[in-house]
Design a protein around this motif. Structure first.
Motif, mmCIF file in Angstrom:
data_model
loop_
_atom_site.group_PDB
_atom_site.id
_atom_site.type_symbol
_atom_site.label_atom_id
_atom_site.label_comp_id
_atom_site.label_asym_id
_atom_site.label_seq_id
_atom_site.Cartn_x
_atom_site.Cartn_y
_atom_site.Cartn_z
ATOM 1 N N THR A 197 0.844 -1.195 0.000
ATOM 2 C CA THR A 197 0.000 0.000 0.000
ATOM 3 C C THR A 197 0.878 1.243 0.000
ATOM 4 O OG1 THR A 197 -1.705 -1.173 1.272
ATOM 5 C CG2 THR A 197 -1.827 1.228 1.222
ATOM 6 N N LEU A 199 1.788 4.772 0.967
ATOM 7 C CA LEU A 199 1.450 5.651 2.087
ATOM 8 C C LEU A 199 1.631 7.125 1.722
ATOM 9 C CD1 LEU A 199 3.223 3.713 4.968
ATOM 10 C CD2 LEU A 199 0.903 3.401 4.092
ATOM 11 N N THR A 249 -1.026 8.106 9.680
ATOM 12 C CA THR A 249 -1.045 7.204 8.532
ATOM 13 C C THR A 249 -2.246 6.275 8.569
ATOM 14 O OG1 THR A 249 1.363 7.272 8.356
ATOM 15 C CG2 THR A 249 0.237 5.417 7.317
ATOM 16 N N GLN A 252 -5.735 8.294 8.253
ATOM 17 C CA GLN A 252 -6.067 8.816 6.931
ATOM 18 C C GLN A 252 -6.386 7.712 5.933
ATOM 19 O OE1 GLN A 252 -6.640 11.950 6.324
ATOM 20 N NE2 GLN A 252 -6.066 12.527 8.407
ATOM 21 N N LEU A 253 -5.830 6.537 6.128
ATOM 22 C CA LEU A 253 -6.135 5.408 5.246
ATOM 23 C C LEU A 253 -7.314 4.589 5.756
ATOM 24 C CD1 LEU A 253 -2.532 4.268 4.291
ATOM 25 C CD2 LEU A 253 -4.207 5.424 2.835
ATOM 26 N N LYS A 255 -7.720 2.985 8.415
ATOM 27 C CA LYS A 255 -7.342 1.740 9.068
ATOM 28 C C LYS A 255 -7.586 1.788 10.570
ATOM 29 C CE LYS A 255 -5.540 -1.145 5.970
ATOM 30 N NZ LYS A 255 -5.874 -2.586 5.871
ATOM 31 N N HIS A 290 1.374 12.809 2.791
ATOM 32 C CA HIS A 290 0.515 11.637 2.790
ATOM 33 C C HIS A 290 -0.106 11.455 1.415
ATOM 34 C CE1 HIS A 290 -2.903 9.017 3.837
ATOM 35 N NE2 HIS A 290 -2.152 8.638 4.852
#
Length: 440
Positions: A197, A199, A249, A252-253, A255, A290
């Motif tokens: 992925t 980042l 990180t 924002q994703l 997760k 990001h």
């Protein structure tokens, strides 16, 4: 003079000993300031600001501002204050630490010098304080720093995550995490992705290049462990640097859900540079973008998804999880399990205190349970479990936490008397018990 560097770990200060002071004269101060200016202009992540910082220090020196300073610790403190007047970078500082400067030189001569575990970090279990299973099969990990990337440190990270690998959700507590080794943080991120992925990317002033950042599963690090359950990260005003990077990180994703207070706002990757004469510069040399936001959290911090006082962050995270589960619960039994957990958490968020006259309404025997009042509190004695005694915790005027597995709710009859009791278990089972007598 040489300006060697190695990757900054904020734990270094934990092991530094008080350094003996030398008396600085004017020529030596001039050498030190020249070295600081040179390092800033060569390495600081914002070149224009570096030039301005250097010019300011030179101007201060020419005006005689440093004439009366002879203690190196005081000079380092003063230089730090002055450069931050130009730009308040929370990672940027100057320190007098001859022992650290020697370690930097040793690292420059042999980059593998820190391959083995730092003894101080090892004694602190590489900053992992707790790994636990919370009620309802929620995992919980608390660690306060990112250790250096030794084999033992990596094993500790993996062991903590393996311990909670079979939970339904995971809470990672970063409220007291001040950052540390950025490489370890990037390795830890790998556990939360099961496919490569992107980042974002990062710019290095040292190489003057942009480099893409990826989270790529690596069996050499994770041994195949993937942490994919719902994730909650707890933050506070003390959460800083690499801990913020992990949080930003994953948030924002999408997760992780972040719960707590806005973090400090230190995003720049920093290295420690040997400046000569026992002085060390902690100089940010890299900044990131990001993949989604095209920026980072520098100066603004990471803003939580659920904003709350840090003292309530752990309870709020659990509550948020169970409320989301309640919205999708398919059966009445599943809903009962979830409501049981929400009842327990509600008492933590909003403690209930009941006077003795209210508690007196529940005194009596309900089949195997005998309820009495002792020292102003409602006490349960279970005759079927060898007289097991529990102090009931009020969740509402009629609902109480009995023990770690069960709650009781007292029910009025048509005459306004509490003649029945509902027993609620955390697995969703419920049963009604009738009042048989008053206690003898």
């Amino acid at each position: 003079m040489g300006l060697g560097f190695f990757l900054l770990s904020f734990t270094t200060a934990l092991y530094a000993q008080d350094q003996p002071s030398v008396k600085l004269d004017k020529p030596l101060k001039s050498v030190v300031i020249d070295s600081v200016v040179q390092a800033l202009c060569r390495y600081y992540v914002y070149p224009d600001l570096a030039v301005a910082m250097g010019a300011h220090l030179k101007s201060q020196m020419n005006q005689g501002v440093y004439n009366t300073i002879t203690d190196p610790h005081r000079l380092a403190q003063w230089l730090s204050q002055e450069v931050l007047k130009i730009h308040p970078d929370k990672h940027l500082s100057i320190r007098y630490d001859p022992a650290l400067e020697k370690r930097i030189h040793a690292f420059n001569q042999d980059p593998h010098v820190n391959r083995n575990a730092n003894p101080g970090e090892q004694r602190r279990n590489f900053f992992f304080k707790q790994a636990a299973i919370l009620p309802g099969n929620l995992g919980y990990i608390d660690f306060t720093n990112f250790a250096d990337t030794s084999t033992l440190a990596r094993n500790t990270v993996r062991a903590a995550l393996q311990f909670v690998a079979y939970t339904d959700a995971l809470v990672i507590d970063l409220r007291n995490n001040g950052g540390g080794n950025a490489v370890m943080a990037s390795e830890m991120i790998r556990y939360f992705f099961n496919a490569p992925t992107l980042l974002g990317r990062s710019y290095s002033r040292i190489t003057n290049t942009w480099t893409e950042s990826w989270a790529t599963p690596d069996a050499a690090v994770t041994h195949g462990l993937y942490v994919g359950m719902p994730l909650f990260l707890l933050t506070s005003k003390r959460t800083f640097s690499a801990a913020e990077g992990l949080t930003y990180t994953l948030q924002q994703l999408r997760k992780a859900t972040v719960v707590g207070d806005t973090t400090q706002g230190g995003a720049h990757l920093t290295r420690s540079f040997a400046l000569g004469n026992g002085f060390v510069g902690f100089i940010p040399y890299s900044r990131g973008e990001h993949v989604l936001t095209k920026t980072d959290w520098e100066q603004v911090g990471v803003v939580p998804d659920v904003v709350t006082d840090e003292e309530q962050a752990l309870t709020k995270a659990q509550q948020h999880y169970w409320l989301s589960r309640l919205r999708t619960a398919a059966s009445e039994e599943e809903q009962r399990k979830i409501r049981w957990q929400l009842n327990r958490l509600r008492a933590e968020l909003f403690p209930v205190s009941l006077p003795v006259p209210v508690l007196s309404r529940y005194v009596g025997q309900f089949e195997e349970f005998v309820f009495t009042i002792q020292e102003g509190q409602l006490i349960s004695t279970n005759r079927n479990r060898k007289g097991k005694k529990d102090k009931l915790i009020p969740l509402s005027p009629t609902l109480f936490q009995l023990d770690t597995e069960s709650q009781v709710e007292f029910i009025k009859d048509t005459h306004g008397k509490f003649t029945r009791m509902k027993l609620l278990f955390d697995d969703g089972w419920e049963g009604i018990l009738s009042k048989t007598s008053l206690p003898r």
